[in-house]
Design a protein around this motif. Structure first.
Motif, mmCIF file in Angstrom:
data_model
loop_
_atom_site.group_PDB
_atom_site.id
_atom_site.type_symbol
_atom_site.label_atom_id
_atom_site.label_comp_id
_atom_site.label_asym_id
_atom_site.label_seq_id
_atom_site.Cartn_x
_atom_site.Cartn_y
_atom_site.Cartn_z
ATOM 1 N N LYS A 84 56.454 46.840 66.144
ATOM 2 C CA LYS A 84 57.024 47.638 67.226
ATOM 3 C C LYS A 84 56.611 49.107 67.178
ATOM 4 C CE LYS A 84 61.127 44.722 67.726
ATOM 5 N NZ LYS A 84 62.616 44.671 67.638
ATOM 6 N N ILE A 85 56.149 49.605 66.003
ATOM 7 C CA ILE A 85 55.919 51.049 65.897
ATOM 8 C C ILE A 85 54.438 51.426 65.815
ATOM 9 C CG2 ILE A 85 58.158 51.386 64.790
ATOM 10 C CD1 ILE A 85 56.630 51.873 62.147
ATOM 11 N N THR A 86 53.543 50.445 65.763
ATOM 12 C CA THR A 86 52.120 50.790 65.713
ATOM 13 C C THR A 86 51.265 49.606 66.142
ATOM 14 O OG1 THR A 86 50.350 51.715 64.325
ATOM 15 C CG2 THR A 86 51.782 50.073 63.306
ATOM 16 N N ASN A 87 50.069 49.896 66.609
ATOM 17 C CA ASN A 87 49.087 48.849 66.903
ATOM 18 C C ASN A 87 47.819 49.066 66.072
ATOM 19 O OD1 ASN A 87 47.988 51.092 68.134
ATOM 20 N ND2 ASN A 87 47.691 50.141 70.142
ATOM 21 N N GLN A 88 47.979 49.748 64.934
ATOM 22 C CA GLN A 88 46.837 50.056 64.085
ATOM 23 C C GLN A 88 47.138 49.710 62.627
ATOM 24 O OE1 GLN A 88 44.819 53.815 64.910
ATOM 25 N NE2 GLN A 88 46.016 54.065 66.778
ATOM 26 N N ALA A 89 46.074 49.548 61.853
ATOM 27 C CA ALA A 89 46.206 49.282 60.417
ATOM 28 C C ALA A 89 45.007 49.869 59.700
ATOM 29 C CB ALA A 89 46.305 47.780 60.148
ATOM 30 N N MET A 90 45.210 50.251 58.451
ATOM 31 C CA MET A 90 44.126 50.723 57.595
ATOM 32 C C MET A 90 43.641 49.530 56.772
ATOM 33 S SD MET A 90 42.161 53.231 56.457
ATOM 34 C CE MET A 90 42.904 54.856 56.632
ATOM 35 N N LEU A 91 42.466 49.050 57.088
ATOM 36 C CA LEU A 91 41.924 47.866 56.422
ATOM 37 C C LEU A 91 41.030 48.264 55.252
ATOM 38 C CD1 LEU A 91 41.372 44.838 56.156
ATOM 39 C CD2 LEU A 91 39.623 45.069 57.940
ATOM 40 N N PHE A 92 41.362 47.764 54.073
ATOM 41 C CA PHE A 92 40.508 47.871 52.900
ATOM 42 C C PHE A 92 39.923 46.485 52.652
ATOM 43 C CE2 PHE A 92 43.201 51.521 52.461
ATOM 44 C CZ PHE A 92 42.401 52.475 51.853
ATOM 45 N N MET A 93 38.605 46.371 52.772
ATOM 46 C CA MET A 93 37.942 45.069 52.660
ATOM 47 C C MET A 93 36.857 45.155 51.591
ATOM 48 S SD MET A 93 36.383 42.706 55.739
ATOM 49 C CE MET A 93 35.121 43.899 56.208
ATOM 50 N N ASP A 94 36.996 44.354 50.551
ATOM 51 C CA ASP A 94 36.061 44.399 49.438
ATOM 52 C C ASP A 94 35.397 43.038 49.268
ATOM 53 O OD1 ASP A 94 35.259 46.365 47.274
ATOM 54 O OD2 ASP A 94 35.653 44.596 46.061
ATOM 55 N N VAL A 95 34.080 43.054 48.982
ATOM 56 C CA VAL A 95 33.307 41.818 48.819
ATOM 57 C C VAL A 95 32.982 41.637 47.343
ATOM 58 C CG1 VAL A 95 31.219 40.574 49.464
ATOM 59 C CG2 VAL A 95 32.348 42.069 51.125
ATOM 60 N N LYS A 96 33.265 40.440 46.817
ATOM 61 C CA LYS A 96 33.089 40.170 45.395
ATOM 62 C C LYS A 96 32.305 38.868 45.218
ATOM 63 C CE LYS A 96 37.477 42.469 44.300
ATOM 64 N NZ LYS A 96 37.017 43.518 43.400
ATOM 65 N N SER A 97 30.973 38.959 45.233
ATOM 66 C CA SER A 97 30.134 37.774 45.067
ATOM 67 C C SER A 97 30.191 37.273 43.627
ATOM 68 C CB SER A 97 28.677 38.090 45.426
ATOM 69 O OG SER A 97 28.528 38.258 46.810
ATOM 70 N N VAL A 98 30.299 35.952 43.471
ATOM 71 C CA VAL A 98 30.295 35.356 42.134
ATOM 72 C C VAL A 98 29.453 34.094 42.137
ATOM 73 C CG1 VAL A 98 32.572 36.269 41.538
ATOM 74 C CG2 VAL A 98 32.375 33.980 42.535
ATOM 75 N N GLY A 99 28.930 33.746 40.960
ATOM 76 C CA GLY A 99 28.222 32.493 40.770
ATOM 77 C C GLY A 99 29.145 31.435 40.208
ATOM 78 N N PRO A 100 28.623 30.236 39.945
ATOM 79 C CA PRO A 100 29.470 29.129 39.479
ATOM 80 C C PRO A 100 30.144 29.389 38.142
ATOM 81 C CG PRO A 100 27.129 28.568 39.358
ATOM 82 C CD PRO A 100 27.227 29.829 40.132
ATOM 83 N N ARG A 101 29.545 30.219 37.297
ATOM 84 C CA ARG A 101 30.163 30.500 35.989
ATOM 85 C C ARG A 101 31.401 31.378 36.119
ATOM 86 N NH1 ARG A 101 24.633 31.968 33.612
ATOM 87 N NH2 ARG A 101 23.777 29.978 32.929
ATOM 88 N N ASP A 102 31.449 32.172 37.183
ATOM 89 C CA ASP A 102 32.559 33.112 37.366
ATOM 90 C C ASP A 102 33.490 32.697 38.492
ATOM 91 O OD1 ASP A 102 31.451 34.884 35.388
ATOM 92 O OD2 ASP A 102 29.966 35.467 36.883
ATOM 93 N N ASP A 103 33.347 31.484 38.961
ATOM 94 C CA ASP A 103 34.132 31.031 40.102
ATOM 95 C C ASP A 103 35.504 30.549 39.627
ATOM 96 O OD1 ASP A 103 34.966 30.222 42.577
ATOM 97 O OD2 ASP A 103 33.878 28.316 42.531
ATOM 98 N N GLU A 104 36.407 31.489 39.454
ATOM 99 C CA GLU A 104 37.758 31.213 38.981
ATOM 100 C C GLU A 104 38.762 31.478 40.105
ATOM 101 O OE1 GLU A 104 38.329 29.944 36.106
ATOM 102 O OE2 GLU A 104 36.398 30.249 35.100
ATOM 103 N N PRO A 105 39.963 30.907 40.010
ATOM 104 C CA PRO A 105 40.985 31.131 41.049
ATOM 105 C C PRO A 105 41.676 32.479 40.918
ATOM 106 C CG PRO A 105 41.862 29.700 39.357
ATOM 107 C CD PRO A 105 40.417 29.935 38.999
ATOM 108 N N HIS A 106 40.893 33.530 40.800
ATOM 109 C CA HIS A 106 41.405 34.884 40.739
ATOM 110 C C HIS A 106 40.271 35.832 41.088
ATOM 111 C CE1 HIS A 106 39.806 34.522 36.491
ATOM 112 N NE2 HIS A 106 39.225 35.637 36.898
ATOM 113 N N THR A 107 40.593 37.090 41.246
ATOM 114 C CA THR A 107 39.578 38.122 41.360
ATOM 115 C C THR A 107 40.084 39.373 40.660
ATOM 116 O OG1 THR A 107 38.003 39.178 42.878
ATOM 117 C CG2 THR A 107 40.306 39.201 43.545
ATOM 118 N N VAL A 108 39.156 40.209 40.214
ATOM 119 C CA VAL A 108 39.508 41.418 39.474
ATOM 120 C C VAL A 108 39.665 42.580 40.462
ATOM 121 C CG1 VAL A 108 38.789 43.046 37.696
ATOM 122 C CG2 VAL A 108 38.311 40.603 37.410
ATOM 123 N N LEU A 109 40.740 43.324 40.302
ATOM 124 C CA LEU A 109 41.056 44.418 41.208
ATOM 125 C C LEU A 109 41.064 45.743 40.462
ATOM 126 C CD1 LEU A 109 44.173 42.805 42.919
ATOM 127 C CD2 LEU A 109 41.779 42.621 43.635
#
Length: 299
Positions: free
Chosen positions: A129-154
């Protein structure tokens, strides 16, 4: 310039912060809409994303003598760091695609994720109700099969906190979170505010999204019938949306219900405690809301 709009920003910020703590479901709807917007952009442009991502492998003759520096503690030497491939062929591309769907302002910020901008849309206005905007932070984290875990480092600059602003001159400051693992824990000093107020009084809540392209590894040395079977082609893309800091710490206080959402990252003891990273669990994010983790296969 640092102080030109500070008093009105202070008042508007605390008013908006109180509003979102009371009306926390609007923050969730903003995040859900943003997640859906990015997912749609990926799905509808998957062939283009795959083509340009995989072009890095076809272009191997042009950079094979100047390969990117290997990272990690004990690299095996049989794969190339593909971080910048994802940043350019996925991150920059999605920013361009989104600019055709919503209004974007490349607001200057000295720190944050790979892509950071304010976006505006009518749909966001229907979420809040108070805004139609947002500050988007979008980060890309490419990984291979050895690092394909159900998490990401922040890093600390990829997570928003409770954002307390107590005095006009004091600025916004976050309370310290904890990264809790089974065997260890450490303080996590998240550095993003939960929302921004622009110099024109525009309110823009923080939305943190992580794009995780997962690539395959094919031996660069394998030759079969004069055809080189080589490269690191894209296999799938996972989209992850992290809850805003007010959702994590104030209302409904996800961290209290899920204290292991963040757990220790991969930094050693030499890293200053204020810079230590944390991992975020995809499994727990799915428990919070299933839509927060989406995997898009290329098959």
């Amino acid at each position: 310039m640092f102080n030109a709009h500070r008093p009105q920003m202070f008042a508007a910020y605390n008013k908006a912060r109180d509003y979102f703590i009371r009306n926390w479901r609007e923050l969730v709807e903003i995040e859900k809409h943003t997640h859906s917007l990015i997912k749609q952009a990926v799905v509808e442009n998957l062939s283009e994303i795959r083509r340009d991502y995989d072009e890095a492998s076809f272009l191997h003759p042009f950079w094979q003598n100047y390969p990117p520096k290997e990272r990690g503690r004990s690299p095996r030497g049989d794969q190339f760091p593909w971080i910048e491939v994802g940043e350019h062929s996925v991150g920059f591309k999605l920013a361009r695609i989104l600019s055709n769907r919503v209004t974007i302002r490349e607001v200057g910020l000295p720190s944050g994720t790979d892509q950071r901008f304010v976006f505006q849309s009518e749909e966001l206005g229907r979420c809040c109700k108070i805004t139609n905007q947002a500050m988007l932070f979008m980060d890309v984290k490419s990984v291979g099969p050895r690092d394909d875990e159900p998490h990401t480092v922040l890093s600390t600059y990829q997570v928003s906190g409770d954002g307390v602003w107590q005095s006009v001159n004091g600025g916004v400051k976050n309370s310290v979170m904890m990264a809790r693992g089974d065997r260890s824990k450490h303080p996590f000093y998240c550095a993003l505010p939960p929302l921004y107020v622009m110099s024109d009084d525009t309110v823009a809540p923080t939305v943190s999204v992580f794009i995780k392209p997962v690539y395959q590894m094919v031996s660069l040395a394998e030759v079969k019938q004069n055809e080189i079977q080589s490269g690191q082609p894209l296999d799938r893309i996972t989209i992850v949306t992290l809850p805003n800091g007010l959702l994590l710490t104030q209302n409904p206080c996800y961290l209290k219900k899920h204290p292991s959402l963040f757990y220790p990252g991969k930094d050693d003891k030499k890293v200053a405690k204020t810079k230590k990273r944390a991992r975020v669990s995809f499994d727990i994010l799915r428990e919070i809301e299933p839509w927060r983790v989406d995997t898009i296969p290329l098959a």
